[in-house]
Design an enzyme around this catalytic site. Structure first.
Site, short mmCIF file in Angstrom:
data_model
loop_
_atom_site.label_atom_id
_atom_site.label_comp_id
_atom_site.label_asym_id
_atom_site.label_seq_id
_atom_site.Cartn_x
_atom_site.Cartn_y
_atom_site.Cartn_z
N GLU A 54 -107.55 62.34 -56.94
CA GLU A 54 -108.01 61.38 -55.93
C GLU A 54 -106.83 60.54 -55.42
O GLU A 54 -106.04 60.02 -56.22
CB GLU A 54 -109.07 60.48 -56.57
CG GLU A 54 -109.60 59.38 -55.70
CD GLU A 54 -110.58 58.47 -56.44
OE1 GLU A 54 -111.27 57.69 -55.77
OE2 GLU A 54 -110.64 58.56 -57.69
N LYS A 123 -115.30 59.73 -49.63
CA LYS A 123 -115.98 59.36 -50.87
C LYS A 123 -117.27 58.61 -50.54
O LYS A 123 -117.31 57.73 -49.68
CB LYS A 123 -115.06 58.48 -51.72
CG LYS A 123 -115.57 58.17 -53.11
CD LYS A 123 -114.50 57.47 -53.93
CE LYS A 123 -114.92 57.21 -55.36
NZ LYS A 123 -113.82 56.62 -56.17
N CYS A 179 -114.53 61.37 -57.58
CA CYS A 179 -114.62 60.49 -58.74
C CYS A 179 -116.01 59.91 -58.99
O CYS A 179 -116.87 60.58 -59.54
CB CYS A 179 -113.58 59.37 -58.61
SG CYS A 179 -113.23 58.57 -60.20
#
Length: 683
Positions: A54, A123, A179
């Site tokens: 990430e 994200k 994540c």
């Protein structure tokens, strides 16, 4: 392009990789160089996909530096470098960086392949608790208005609901999340799997805390299992700021709940892990588990949000590329001794519980069993012994009979008597030869006139007489006949139909394969679950040649009939059974897996124990025995399986009961399997 049988991609495997490069904070050019170096390593290993951490082109710990234009511009320049390098690379790359879209900043994953950006995924869930402050710098992708973004002079798809499809690998469809997305109750990848993604990718940073590595295993493993998918997880490593956090660089690859690869944590150098994912296996699992399809329908609104992004990968299918994945030679028997003991313990107690329930529900207190001195009847007797203990009945309620025939050897007869004495059952011997002679006379068989004609009738008369005696004995003593035949024999039709070893009142072994039976007997001998008496007879039985002993042997006492000489080695046929029954794989893939299992002793491990044959099989022998299996399994043996006695299913490897796992027509042909078998090279 011509496909090579010896290339893993020809059998719907995909080699995937996860990279953890060392990084420098706010030095995108350096980070891009490290990323490209790992991508080249992945290409050298034949990978189709490689994922990186990430925000890896910037480093995750830039904090408010993410709002500096110089850094954002440099990140895009670093991305351009990665894109340019990808033109000479076969695998798709998934890299992380901050991107400006409209007037907002997003934490993004960018999919790059063939010198072009294929799509950008923002994200969805931004952690803003504990040590995390992502909502301070970034906007959530869930509320992004844009569906496309201008990036490096091209208009590319943008959004969290992108499904990347590799056009020259139909089963290879992947989705990317970032994540925290997998830490929430319903991760975006759950809907992506329902939309068709077989490979789920997570670009993570994830600082390390005590116990967190184990939790990541649970998280990734469970998500891969629930989604019936492969899951690639990468996290940041060396170079990230330790102002307030530390980093271990844990990378994981799971497939349907099973870990395939893990990186070395706390490494000071860049690292790369690779694993071979079985895309067909995942597809077959989804097809088999019909509730997966039900879930697709239930969540149709979310599934329909996904957009497909299609592109091809320049994979070389003409060269040989063997599997790196460990393929166990004995899929029913764990190679690890601890797991094997657990498996044996569980299977044994499943059998015991099942028979105990049958006796309790029918109010029957006695069982009748034939003891040959061979493997299957030995294990069935051991199950009966434990059942009597469980029900607090004397073991003398087991009425065990050894029934020597024309070919019974001194060794097996002795072993049968010793075994019955060891167990403490009621033991008796019935010589079936007089009744067999009478039957042969009634049939007008040449043997009754002194001619040595040892045909199938000669054999089946003996098998039938034994079973006939057992059923009448059960009537006489108010008991039930316990069947002893195993799963391997049912698969190959290696039993006498009807009044023969095919039939019983209840069969405790019918879903236990031969290769596992031998380990169960050894486990019982070593664990003392039936008592601490001398169990040497069990070890002697394990060392006895497998034979039906229906044709008279040689003068030296060795059996003339060797079962595996006719139907092939059980270790190969159980391997074939597992992959044909459990997954429905084509013969060519089964052969490829068998070759991978037997090509060396590292990737295809042997269970511990000197009783296991140490054979090596080449492709020619694998193909020959697979042909025997396919014809017997599909064409000649189903009628026997259509009417098998009740028996408990013990494992996910399958059962052949028509009331359980397997329903098939008795008059099917094996033509399509035998034709596909011919596509396998001779060597």
């Amino acid at each position: 392009m011509t496909q090579n049988f010896f290339n893993l991609y020809s059998h719907d495997f995909a080699r995937v990789a996860v990279g953890v490069p060392t990084c420098r904070i706010a030095d995108p050019a350096y980070n891009a160089a490290q990323t490209i170096a790992l991508a080249k390593q992945a290409q050298e290993q034949g990978a189709a996909l490689v994922a990186f951490p990430e925000l890896g082109l910037a480093a995750y710990t830039c904090d408010d530096l993410f709002h500096q234009r110089a850094l954002l511009d440099a990140c895009e320049q670093a991305l351009a470098t990665v894109v340019a390098a990808s033109a000479e690379l076969a695998p798709a790359l998934v890299v992380g960086l901050p991107l400006r879209v409209g007037h907002q900043l997003y934490n993004c994953a960018v999919v790059v392949a063939g010198g072009a950006i294929q799509g950008v995924v923002p994200k969805s869930y931004l952690p803003n608790y504990g040590e995390f402050y992502e909502a301070r710098q970034f906007s959530t992708g869930d509320y992004a208005v844009a569906t496309e973004v201008e990036l490096l002079g091209a208009t590319v798809p943008f959004g969290s609901a992108l499904l990347f499809e590799v056009s020259n690998m139909p089963l290879f469809k992947f989705h990317v999340e970032i994540c925290e997305d997998v830490w929430v109750p319903v991760p975006p990848s759950s809907f992506a799997a329902l939309a068709g993604a077989t490979v789920l990718v997570n670009l993570s940073a994830s600082n390390v805390l005590v116990g967190k590595a184990g939790y990541r295993h649970q998280l990734v493993g469970q998500q891969s299992a629930r989604c019936l998918a492969a899951y690639l997880y990468t996290s940041s490593g060396g170079g990230e700021s330790t102002t307030d956090m530390a980093w271990d660089g844990q990378a994981l690859i799971y497939e349907n709940g099973e870990m395939l690869a893990e990186s070395q944590r706390f490494s000071d150098e860049s690292s790369l892990i690779c694993a071979d994912v079985d895309l067909e296996r995942l597809s077959r699992e989804r097809m088999h588990q019909t509730t997966f399809g039900h879930s697709v329908q239930r969540h149709a609104a979310e599934v329909n949000k996904f957009r497909a992004v299609r592109f091809a990968l320049a994979l070389d299918l003409a060269q040989a590329l063997p599997l790196k994945r460990c393929v166990e030679r004995f899929p029913y028997v764990p190679a690890d001794s601890r797991r094997r003991d657990e498996r044996c313990n569980e299977v044994y107690h499943i059998q015991v519980q099942a028979l105990a329930q049958r006796l309790t529900s029918s109010n029957i207190k006695k069982v009748v069993i034939g003891i040959s001195g061979g493997l299957d009847s030995t294990h069935a007797l051991l199950v009966c012994a434990r059942v009597m203990d469980k029900l607090k009945l004397p073991r003398t309620n087991i009425l065990a009979y050894t029934m020597p025939g024309f070919a019974t050897s001194e060794r097996t007869l002795k072993q049968a008597k010793q075994l019955m004495a060891l167990v403490g059952c009621t033991a008796a011997e019935i010589d079936i030869r007089p009744s067999c002679i009478q039957m042969l006379k009634d049939l007008g068989h040449p043997y009754a006139e002194g001619h040595e004609q040892f045909d199938i009738t000669f054999e089946n008369v003996q098998a039938g007489e034994r079973t006939n005696h057992l059923f009448r004995l059960a009537n006489h003593h108010h008991g039930i006949v316990i069947g002893t035949g195993d799963l391997s024999e049912l698969a190959l039709g290696w039993c006498t139909y009807g009044v023969g070893d095919h039939m019983s009142h209840y069969n405790v072994n019918a879903s236990v394969p031969k290769t596992l039976i031998s380990h169960l007997v050894r486990w019982v001998a070593e664990s003392g679950v039936i008592g601490r008496n001398d169990a040497q007879v069990l070890l002697d039985i394990l060392g006895t040649e497998i034979s039906p002993e229906l044709v008279p042997g040689t003068a030296g006492g060795q059996p003339e009939q060797k079962t595996e000489s006719t139907i092939g080695p059980y270790e190969l046929q159980d391997f074939n059974l597992y992959y044909v029954l459990r997954f429905g794989f084509a013969p060519s893939k089964v052969a490829f897996l068998a070759l991978s299992a037997w090509q060396d002793r590292e990737r295809g491990r042997w269970p511990d124990g000197d009783h296991v044959a140490r054979n090596q099989y080449g492709l020619g022998e694998i193909k020959k025995n697979l042909g025997i299996f396919l014809d017997r399994f599909f064409r000649t043996s189903q009628f026997k399986r259509t009417c098998v006695p009740n028996s408990p299913k013990v494992g996910t490897g399958g059962s052949l009961s028509p009331r359980g796992d397997w329903r098939a027509p008795s008059d099917a042909q094996s033509v399509v399997w035998m034709q596909q078998l011919q596509t396998i090279p001779a060597e």
